[in-house]
Write a protein that holds these residues in place. Structure first.
Motif, PDB file in Angstrom:
ATOM      1  N   GLN A   1      -5.346  -1.329  -4.766  1.00  0.00           N
ATOM      2  CA  GLN A   1      -5.595  -0.441  -3.627  1.00  0.00           C
ATOM      3  C   GLN A   1      -5.649   1.038  -4.031  1.00  0.00           C
ATOM      4  O   GLN A   1      -5.882   1.900  -3.179  1.00  0.00           O
ATOM      5  CB  GLN A   1      -4.503  -0.629  -2.572  1.00  0.00           C
ATOM      6  CG  GLN A   1      -4.420  -2.037  -2.008  1.00  0.00           C
ATOM      7  CD  GLN A   1      -3.352  -2.152  -0.932  1.00  0.00           C
ATOM      8  OE1 GLN A   1      -3.276  -1.343  -0.013  1.00  0.00           O
ATOM      9  NE2 GLN A   1      -2.506  -3.164  -1.055  1.00  0.00           N
ATOM     10  N   PHE A   2      -5.435   1.329  -5.312  1.00  0.00           N
ATOM     11  CA  PHE A   2      -5.424   2.713  -5.772  1.00  0.00           C
ATOM     12  C   PHE A   2      -6.811   3.351  -5.649  1.00  0.00           C
ATOM     13  O   PHE A   2      -7.832   2.675  -5.808  1.00  0.00           O
ATOM     14  CB  PHE A   2      -5.012   2.789  -7.244  1.00  0.00           C
ATOM     15  CG  PHE A   2      -3.545   2.630  -7.509  1.00  0.00           C
ATOM     16  CD1 PHE A   2      -2.633   2.439  -6.485  1.00  0.00           C
ATOM     17  CD2 PHE A   2      -3.069   2.681  -8.812  1.00  0.00           C
ATOM     18  CE1 PHE A   2      -1.281   2.295  -6.740  1.00  0.00           C
ATOM     19  CE2 PHE A   2      -1.720   2.540  -9.083  1.00  0.00           C
ATOM     20  CZ  PHE A   2      -0.826   2.349  -8.046  1.00  0.00           C
TER      21      PHE A   2
ATOM     22  N   GLY B   1       0.771  -1.226   0.000  1.00  0.00           N
ATOM     23  CA  GLY B   1       0.000   0.000   0.000  1.00  0.00           C
ATOM     24  C   GLY B   1       0.804   1.277   0.000  1.00  0.00           C
ATOM     25  O   GLY B   1       0.223   2.368   0.115  1.00  0.00           O
ATOM     26  N   ASP B   2       2.128   1.207  -0.165  1.00  0.00           N
ATOM     27  CA  ASP B   2       2.949   2.421  -0.093  1.00  0.00           C
ATOM     28  C   ASP B   2       2.593   3.403  -1.212  1.00  0.00           C
ATOM     29  O   ASP B   2       2.334   4.579  -0.959  1.00  0.00           O
ATOM     30  CB  ASP B   2       4.432   2.051  -0.156  1.00  0.00           C
ATOM     31  CG  ASP B   2       5.332   3.271  -0.040  1.00  0.00           C
ATOM     32  OD1 ASP B   2       5.654   3.654   1.091  1.00  0.00           O
ATOM     33  OD2 ASP B   2       5.702   3.844  -1.084  1.00  0.00           O
ATOM     34  N   VAL B   3       2.568   2.937  -2.446  1.00  0.00           N
ATOM     35  CA  VAL B   3       2.248   3.825  -3.566  1.00  0.00           C
ATOM     36  C   VAL B   3       0.775   4.223  -3.523  1.00  0.00           C
ATOM     37  O   VAL B   3       0.418   5.363  -3.835  1.00  0.00           O
ATOM     38  CB  VAL B   3       2.601   3.155  -4.909  1.00  0.00           C
ATOM     39  CG1 VAL B   3       2.236   4.053  -6.080  1.00  0.00           C
ATOM     40  CG2 VAL B   3       4.088   2.803  -4.954  1.00  0.00           C
ATOM     41  N   ALA B   4      -0.074   3.296  -3.117  1.00  0.00           N
ATOM     42  CA  ALA B   4      -1.500   3.619  -3.011  1.00  0.00           C
ATOM     43  C   ALA B   4      -1.736   4.745  -2.010  1.00  0.00           C
ATOM     44  O   ALA B   4      -2.592   5.617  -2.239  1.00  0.00           O
ATOM     45  CB  ALA B   4      -2.283   2.371  -2.610  1.00  0.00           C
ATOM     46  N   ALA B   5      -0.994   4.751  -0.907  1.00  0.00           N
ATOM     47  CA  ALA B   5      -1.150   5.816   0.089  1.00  0.00           C
ATOM     48  C   ALA B   5      -0.748   7.167  -0.490  1.00  0.00           C
ATOM     49  O   ALA B   5      -1.386   8.198  -0.211  1.00  0.00           O
ATOM     50  CB  ALA B   5      -0.318   5.497   1.330  1.00  0.00           C
ATOM     51  N   GLU B   6       0.315   7.190  -1.294  1.00  0.00           N
ATOM     52  CA  GLU B   6       0.710   8.436  -1.952  1.00  0.00           C
ATOM     53  C   GLU B   6      -0.401   8.938  -2.868  1.00  0.00           C
ATOM     54  O   GLU B   6      -0.719  10.137  -2.897  1.00  0.00           O
ATOM     55  CB  GLU B   6       1.988   8.216  -2.765  1.00  0.00           C
ATOM     56  CG  GLU B   6       3.218   7.908  -1.930  1.00  0.00           C
ATOM     57  CD  GLU B   6       4.443   7.663  -2.797  1.00  0.00           C
ATOM     58  OE1 GLU B   6       5.548   7.957  -2.335  1.00  0.00           O
ATOM     59  OE2 GLU B   6       4.284   7.168  -3.934  1.00  0.00           O
ATOM     60  N   LEU B   7      -0.993   8.020  -3.629  1.00  0.00           N
ATOM     61  CA  LEU B   7      -2.063   8.418  -4.551  1.00  0.00           C
ATOM     62  C   LEU B   7      -3.302   8.877  -3.800  1.00  0.00           C
ATOM     63  O   LEU B   7      -3.995   9.797  -4.233  1.00  0.00           O
ATOM     64  CB  LEU B   7      -2.416   7.246  -5.465  1.00  0.00           C
ATOM     65  CG  LEU B   7      -1.673   7.165  -6.799  1.00  0.00           C
ATOM     66  CD1 LEU B   7      -2.092   5.908  -7.541  1.00  0.00           C
ATOM     67  CD2 LEU B   7      -1.929   8.394  -7.655  1.00  0.00           C
ATOM     68  N   ASP B   8      -3.602   8.228  -2.695  1.00  0.00           N
ATOM     69  CA  ASP B   8      -4.739   8.672  -1.880  1.00  0.00           C
ATOM     70  C   ASP B   8      -4.553  10.132  -1.456  1.00  0.00           C
ATOM     71  O   ASP B   8      -5.499  10.932  -1.484  1.00  0.00           O
ATOM     72  CB  ASP B   8      -4.870   7.789  -0.635  1.00  0.00           C
ATOM     73  CG  ASP B   8      -5.569   6.469  -0.922  1.00  0.00           C
ATOM     74  OD1 ASP B   8      -6.364   6.407  -1.885  1.00  0.00           O
ATOM     75  OD2 ASP B   8      -5.315   5.491  -0.194  1.00  0.00           O
ATOM     76  N   ALA B   9      -3.328  10.465  -1.057  1.00  0.00           N
ATOM     77  CA  ALA B   9      -3.052  11.839  -0.641  1.00  0.00           C
ATOM     78  C   ALA B   9      -3.222  12.803  -1.814  1.00  0.00           C
ATOM     79  O   ALA B   9      -3.761  13.904  -1.658  1.00  0.00           O
ATOM     80  CB  ALA B   9      -1.642  11.943  -0.064  1.00  0.00           C
TER      81      ALA B   9
ATOM     82  N   ALA C   1      -5.517  -5.044 -13.572  1.00  0.00           N
ATOM     83  CA  ALA C   1      -5.909  -4.802 -12.184  1.00  0.00           C
ATOM     84  C   ALA C   1      -6.529  -3.425 -11.988  1.00  0.00           C
ATOM     85  O   ALA C   1      -6.978  -3.116 -10.882  1.00  0.00           O
ATOM     86  CB  ALA C   1      -4.700  -4.957 -11.263  1.00  0.00           C
ATOM     87  N   VAL C   2      -6.573  -2.602 -13.030  1.00  0.00           N
ATOM     88  CA  VAL C   2      -7.058  -1.228 -12.878  1.00  0.00           C
ATOM     89  C   VAL C   2      -8.106  -0.918 -13.939  1.00  0.00           C
ATOM     90  O   VAL C   2      -8.013  -1.381 -15.085  1.00  0.00           O
ATOM     91  CB  VAL C   2      -5.884  -0.218 -12.978  1.00  0.00           C
ATOM     92  CG1 VAL C   2      -5.262  -0.227 -14.365  1.00  0.00           C
ATOM     93  CG2 VAL C   2      -6.312   1.182 -12.573  1.00  0.00           C
ATOM     94  N   ASP C   3      -9.111  -0.147 -13.555  1.00  0.00           N
ATOM     95  CA  ASP C   3     -10.127   0.314 -14.494  1.00  0.00           C
ATOM     96  C   ASP C   3      -9.750   1.725 -14.936  1.00  0.00           C
ATOM     97  O   ASP C   3     -10.271   2.721 -14.447  1.00  0.00           O
ATOM     98  CB  ASP C   3     -11.503   0.308 -13.823  1.00  0.00           C
ATOM     99  CG  ASP C   3     -12.617   0.719 -14.786  1.00  0.00           C
ATOM    100  OD1 ASP C   3     -12.372   0.706 -16.004  1.00  0.00           O
ATOM    101  OD2 ASP C   3     -13.717   1.060 -14.299  1.00  0.00           O
ATOM    102  N   ALA C   4      -8.792   1.795 -15.835  1.00  0.00           N
ATOM    103  CA  ALA C   4      -8.263   3.073 -16.303  1.00  0.00           C
ATOM    104  C   ALA C   4      -7.537   2.835 -17.617  1.00  0.00           C
ATOM    105  O   ALA C   4      -7.271   1.685 -17.994  1.00  0.00           O
ATOM    106  CB  ALA C   4      -7.309   3.677 -15.269  1.00  0.00           C
ATOM    107  N   GLU C   5      -7.214   3.916 -18.313  1.00  0.00           N
ATOM    108  CA  GLU C   5      -6.374   3.803 -19.497  1.00  0.00           C
ATOM    109  C   GLU C   5      -4.946   3.480 -19.054  1.00  0.00           C
ATOM    110  O   GLU C   5      -4.413   4.136 -18.152  1.00  0.00           O
ATOM    111  CB  GLU C   5      -6.386   5.114 -20.285  1.00  0.00           C
ATOM    112  CG  GLU C   5      -7.758   5.532 -20.802  1.00  0.00           C
ATOM    113  CD  GLU C   5      -8.269   4.601 -21.876  1.00  0.00           C
ATOM    114  OE1 GLU C   5      -7.613   4.494 -22.929  1.00  0.00           O
ATOM    115  OE2 GLU C   5      -9.328   3.964 -21.654  1.00  0.00           O
TER     116      GLU C   5
END
Length: 333
Positions: free
Chosen positions: A170-171, A114-122, A207-211
């Motif tokens: 987790q993004f 979750g390290d990168v996900a936490a950055e994106l959450d911020a 794993a992601v719903d994005a371009e």
């Protein structure tokens, strides 16, 4: 005429005040680099720096806004360098340049932390729309690391892909994911491994719903590797037109590409600031040479931009944003 989306592959230079403040807070030794357990003072400094670079992108008019990856002391190796199942050992050269990172040695099972996900959450709390995630591609991340646990190159690549996919799950909601794959150019996979590299990219992209953009740089991808990369289930492949425009065009002429494309049309390592007209001319040139009408062109710097002085970095992203809105491009080269 395609939609031109002005963006970057992230990994920005730290604001000057943050360099000074964090140097005092973190120290100057290898053991003082980010490890995922930084204290409140360091966290606060990075939070303020993130706020600044997000505002800078928004004010400049970029269509996609990234978190900036300001904590990534180890460049693309960061997601492993801060992981509990990884030891960081000696300092090794980051590709063929004058930057160095701590060698991440995988010693146990890789699970999403979750390290990168936490950055994106911020960052998500600062961005109304157009949030873009940035990750190392699975092949490049495995290439930069050392395996002392899985015991087999194929198993290790699969584990790295699964780790990144778990992180992506987790993004927060993002519009675009850039997977950075310079190792496809710098250390091309051998026969058999090229197909596995494509499958690993699939695992992360699905794993992601994005371009999803697989962005390559520092030169063209070898033909066989490129042919396998075309099999990956991504929305666009990125081409570094700064390093070599002719061979990248050749790959597209011979093997085609996706309906959308990412073009590295601004030099992420050189301080010369390209004008908006020059940037648009490079985009139009690529379209003409490949004789293709793309759905979307992601206009971007060719590489990460942490190499640049902050003022030059700011000027370049403003030029990118302005290039995307030009009505009639005029070459000024």
């Amino acid at each position: 005429m395609p939609e031109i989306v002005a963006t970057t592959p992230g990994l920005f230079p730290l604001p000057d005040w943050a360099k000074d403040e964090l140097s005092d807070l973190k120290g100057h030794q290898k053991t003082d680099l980010i490890g995922g357990d930084e204290g409140e003072a360091i966290t606060s400094a990075y939070d303020r720096a993130r706020d600044e670079v997000v505002s800078l992108q928004t004010d400049a008019g970029l269509d996609r806004v990234v978190e900036g990856q300001l904590r990534w002391d180890d460049m693309l190796a960061h997601p492993l360098a801060v992981h509990d199942s990884v030891d960081t050992r000696g300092i090794v050269r980051y590709y063929d340049n004058n930057n160095f990172y701590r060698e991440p040695v995988v010693t146990d099972d890789l699970t999403a932390d979750g390290d990168v996900a936490a950055e994106l959450d911020a960052a998500a709390g600062l961005v109304d729309s157009g949030l873009q995630a940035v990750l190392p591609g699975p092949y490049s991340l495995a290439d930069l690391a050392t395996d002392e646990h899985y015991g087999d190159d194929a198993a290790f690549l699969d584990a790295v892909a699964d780790f990144l996919a778990g992180e992506v799950e987790q993004f927060p909601d993002v519009e675009t994911l850039f997977l950075l794959e310079p190792s496809l150019v710098e250390n091309p996979p051998a026969d058999g491994a090229d197909e596995r590299a494509s499958e690993a990219i699939d695992a992360v992209a699905n794993a992601v719903d994005a371009e999803v953009v697989t962005h390559t740089y520092w030169g063209p991808v070898e033909e066989k590797t490129y042919a396998h990369l075309m099999d990956a289930d991504v929305d666009a492949i990125g081409f570094d037109l700064v390093a070599d425009h002719d061979k990248n065009v050749y790959n597209v002429q011979e093997y085609g590409t996706k309906d959308s494309v990412a073009l590295g049309v601004v030099d992420g390592q050189n301080t010369r600031v390209e004008s908006p007209e020059t940037i648009r001319d490079r985009v139009d040139w690529f379209e003409t040479q490949t004789n293709t009408a793309y759905d979307t062109v992601y206009a971007t710097t060719n590489t990460e931009t942490f190499y640049l002085p902050v003022n030059k970095f700011e000027d370049k992203i403003r030029s990118l944003a302005n290039a995307a809105t030009l009505e009639t491009p005029e070459a000024d080269q």
